[in-house]
Design an enzyme around this catalytic site. Structure first.
Site, PDB file in Angstrom:
ATOM      1  N   LYS A 149      -2.257  -8.500  -7.377  1.00 48.81           N
ATOM      2  CA  LYS A 149      -3.044  -8.362  -6.153  1.00 48.81           C
ATOM      3  C   LYS A 149      -2.583  -7.093  -5.442  1.00 48.81           C
ATOM      4  O   LYS A 149      -1.548  -7.071  -4.794  1.00 48.81           O
ATOM      5  CB  LYS A 149      -2.840  -9.582  -5.242  1.00 48.81           C
ATOM      6  CG  LYS A 149      -3.418  -9.427  -3.827  1.00 48.81           C
ATOM      7  CD  LYS A 149      -4.925  -9.236  -3.835  1.00 48.81           C
ATOM      8  CE  LYS A 149      -5.471  -9.171  -2.411  1.00 48.81           C
ATOM      9  NZ  LYS A 149      -5.141  -7.890  -1.732  1.00 48.81           N
ATOM     10  N   TRP A 168       0.806  -1.218   0.000  1.00 47.11           N
ATOM     11  CA  TRP A 168       0.000   0.000   0.000  1.00 47.11           C
ATOM     12  C   TRP A 168       0.843   1.274   0.000  1.00 47.11           C
ATOM     13  O   TRP A 168       0.335   2.344  -0.319  1.00 47.11           O
ATOM     14  CB  TRP A 168      -0.920   0.031   1.229  1.00 47.11           C
ATOM     15  CG  TRP A 168      -0.237  -0.300   2.526  1.00 47.11           C
ATOM     16  CD1 TRP A 168      -0.225  -1.510   3.165  1.00 47.11           C
ATOM     17  CD2 TRP A 168       0.567   0.571   3.338  1.00 47.11           C
ATOM     18  NE1 TRP A 168       0.526  -1.455   4.311  1.00 47.11           N
ATOM     19  CE2 TRP A 168       1.018  -0.183   4.443  1.00 47.11           C
ATOM     20  CE3 TRP A 168       0.934   1.915   3.240  1.00 47.11           C
ATOM     21  CZ2 TRP A 168       1.829   0.365   5.446  1.00 47.11           C
ATOM     22  CZ3 TRP A 168       1.749   2.465   4.229  1.00 47.11           C
ATOM     23  CH2 TRP A 168       2.183   1.689   5.314  1.00 47.11           C
ATOM     24  N   THR A 186       8.650  -8.982   6.008  1.00 46.03           N
ATOM     25  CA  THR A 186       9.465 -10.187   6.021  1.00 46.03           C
ATOM     26  C   THR A 186       8.638 -11.382   6.484  1.00 46.03           C
ATOM     27  O   THR A 186       8.787 -12.497   5.965  1.00 46.03           O
ATOM     28  CB  THR A 186      10.683  -9.990   6.932  1.00 46.03           C
ATOM     29  OG1 THR A 186      11.491  -8.929   6.401  1.00 46.03           O
ATOM     30  CG2 THR A 186      11.526 -11.250   7.023  1.00 46.03           C
ATOM     31  N   GLU A 207      11.550  -2.827  12.613  1.00 41.25           N
ATOM     32  CA  GLU A 207      11.339  -1.780  11.621  1.00 41.25           C
ATOM     33  C   GLU A 207      10.157  -0.919  12.073  1.00 41.25           C
ATOM     34  O   GLU A 207       9.063  -1.428  12.325  1.00 41.25           O
ATOM     35  CB  GLU A 207      11.039  -2.405  10.258  1.00 41.25           C
ATOM     36  CG  GLU A 207      10.850  -1.388   9.147  1.00 41.25           C
ATOM     37  CD  GLU A 207      10.532  -2.038   7.816  1.00 41.25           C
ATOM     38  OE1 GLU A 207      10.829  -1.422   6.781  1.00 41.25           O
ATOM     39  OE2 GLU A 207       9.980  -3.160   7.809  1.00 41.25           O
ATOM     40  N   GLU A 226      10.915  -8.511  -2.014  1.00 36.86           N
ATOM     41  CA  GLU A 226      11.457  -7.234  -1.525  1.00 36.86           C
ATOM     42  C   GLU A 226      10.782  -6.987  -0.189  1.00 36.86           C
ATOM     43  O   GLU A 226       9.626  -6.600  -0.128  1.00 36.86           O
ATOM     44  CB  GLU A 226      11.177  -6.121  -2.538  1.00 36.86           C
ATOM     45  CG  GLU A 226      11.979  -4.857  -2.284  1.00 36.86           C
ATOM     46  CD  GLU A 226      11.227  -3.855  -1.445  1.00 36.86           C
ATOM     47  OE1 GLU A 226      11.539  -3.779  -0.223  1.00 36.86           O
ATOM     48  OE2 GLU A 226      10.347  -3.177  -1.974  1.00 36.86           O
ATOM     49  N   CYS A 274      10.073   1.190   2.797  1.00 36.25           N
ATOM     50  CA  CYS A 274      10.962   0.104   3.207  1.00 36.25           C
ATOM     51  C   CYS A 274      12.412   0.551   3.297  1.00 36.25           C
ATOM     52  O   CYS A 274      13.220  -0.099   3.964  1.00 36.25           O
ATOM     53  CB  CYS A 274      10.817  -1.070   2.257  1.00 36.25           C
ATOM     54  SG  CYS A 274      11.042  -0.636   0.527  1.00 36.25           S
TER      55      CYS A 274
END
Length: 496
Positions: free
Chosen positions: A189, A165, A247, A399, A267, A301
């Site tokens: 998707k 998103w 992840t 993260e 990724e 990211c």
């Protein structure tokens, strides 16, 4: 479908881009169950429309359409594929502003950032329209005079593209551009938070004349997403998966793909260090930190996650950074001058809030921010600076994916590298130094797939994007982006 004045204006100008149906085999379709799910504007909480809540049966139809289309698409010439991609790119450029407004509407990012994303996303279609004609083979010298050794690259088949998103335009074009250039067909998707951008792109692809079945988009709610992902991974008609996301989900998809020994590109999450050495130009480092950290409210990211600052420049860097952060303008991304928008949803908002609370409860010091910015809306959180970070705090290892700056002080280059590399993630990393020898030492030793040296913005269509360790497999963008969608065939011609 659309209600607010700003949305109604957008609707009047770009009705053809705003779709409330999915796109399968060249047709705009509801879910077979006729179920829908609501999509909200994260800045205001308003429902901006509904999209089909598809499931495995709808996905199977999309996979079959893509498999049928592959039979002919794989035989198109590189020139033809280049032509289709270029037409798609030209239409994206013509519709640049309306695409940007749709991104802001459903992703919440400031309009200036959405414009930048559309430019960035378009660049992948332009790049791969050119790269389609450069997917070269080889002629290898044979060890015997009676044989000729040829090597060709072939498209793998149907590719399942699962997009996030945070970059609803660019993450689709980065994947689909390479897939189509290679001769693959796609089942896409999009994330449940941002389906309308994907559907707008399909409208333009259809206008560009891309044949039916070559591109398909399956939309669904969060509840149906796992079953769709599972089918894409396990279907024998799907040759490969390209996924951008967490992840945790990436590991799940990796396991699901193993049953068919399927090609997969991942990724995944990062935990990017941002190192400021004593030799750095502090002003440049501060500018780079702001650019790297606060795009999309820190929800990228490659956002810097851990700021490691050497002792001699620590105070200067922190003081300047805090002043810059305190000057950021928050608000609805539709408003002029806004630099920081909302977090995407309540799950992300709660995570950011909990990370700050955990750090403060264990002794972290808040230099600015540190609390929700409810005056702007439910999903806004103040840009925050935390110091005195310790290893027992969640922000040390997790993260953040939000507007939190965690600052560490270090003494030596070796210590800085040890902290930077003490993570299972290895996507991006950044450092600032004016010492040439140090630049080459650190760039080599930093355990990441992408390294920004005296630069906070590193993404471009021409460069390979991807990580090492638990941050992923494969590369997107650049000529290396073709690799996930092609296989190598060796042909030996004998008795010459």
């Amino acid at each position: 479908m659309l209600k607010t004045p700003w949305i109604r204006t957008l609707q009047a100008r770009s009705m053809h881009l705003l779709k409330d149906k999915a796109f399968i085999d060249g047709q705009w379709l509801p879910a077979q169950s006729n179920k829908v799910f609501s999509v909200t504007n994260p800045a205001t909480g308003e429902v901006i429309g509904t999209a089909p809540d598809m499931d495995q049966s709808d996905t199977q139809s999309a996979i079959e359409a893509a498999a049928t289309a592959f039979k002919t698409w794989q035989d198109t010439t590189a020139k033809d594929r280049s032509h289709f991609l270029r037409k798609w790119y030209d239409l994206m450029v013509q519709n640049h502003e309306n695409l940007a407004k749709i991104v802001t509407l459903e992703a919440g990012k400031p309009l200036v950032e959405s414009r930048g994303e559309v430019t960035y996303g378009n660049s992948f279609i332009e790049f791969f329209s050119e790269e389609a004609r450069r997917i070269h083979g080889e002629i290898i010298p044979s060890p015997t005079p009676t044989k000729k050794i040829l090597v060709e690259k072939h498209p793998i088949g149907v590719a399942g593209l699962i997009a996030p998103w945070n970059f609803p335009h660019a993450m689709i074009t980065r994947k689909a551009g390479a897939a189509l250039a290679s001769g693959c067909t796609c089942v896409i998707k999009p994330a449940e938070d941002t389906p309308f951008t994907a559907l707008a792109l399909m409208e333009l692809a259809q206008q560009a004349g891309i044949p039916k079945g070559v591109l398909n988009v399956v939309t669904s709610s969060r509840e149906n997403a796992p079953q769709i992902g599972n089918l894409l991974c396990e279907s024998p008609l799907v040759a490969g998966i390209s996924f951008t996301g967490s992840t945790q989900v990436g590991k799940l998809l990796y396991r699901q793909c193993s049953s068919g020994i399927k090609r997969i590109g991942l990724e995944l999450g990062g935990n990017a260090p941002f190192i400021v050495f004593d030799s750095a130009k502090v002003g440049n480092a501060v500018k780079g930190a702001m650019a790297s950290k606060f795009r999309n409210c820190g929800q990228t990211c490659v956002s810097s996650n851990r700021f490691l600052v050497q002792r001699q420049v620590y105070d200067s860097f922190v003081d300047q950074l805090v002043k810059e952060i305190q000057g950021l303008k928050m608000g609805n991304g539709q408003e002029a001058g806004v630099q920081v928008g909302p977090l995407i949803n309540h799950t992300q908002f709660d995570k950011v809030s909990d990370l700050v609370k955990d750090a403060v409860s264990k002794g972290a010091k808040v230099l600015t921010g540190g609390k929700p910015a409810t005056q702007f809306g439910e999903l806004f959180y103040e840009p925050t600076v935390l110091t005195d970070i310790k290893e027992n705090m969640r922000v040390y290892t997790e993260e953040v994916f939000g507007p939190i700056v965690n600052i560490f002080r270090f003494e030596t280059e070796e210590e800085g590298l040890r902290i930077a590399n003490s993570t299972e993630r290895g996507l991006a990393g950044y450092f600032y130094s004016e010492d040439v020898a140090q630049i080459f030492r650190v760039a080599r030793k930093l355990e990441v797939g992408m390294c920004g040296v005296n630069e906070g913005i590193i993404s471009t269509a021409e460069a390979p994007f991807g990580g090492i360790k638990e941050s992923g497999l494969g590369r997107e963008g650049s000529h290396h982006g073709i690799d996930d969608f092609t296989y190598i065939k060796y042909i030996c011609v004998g008795n010459l």
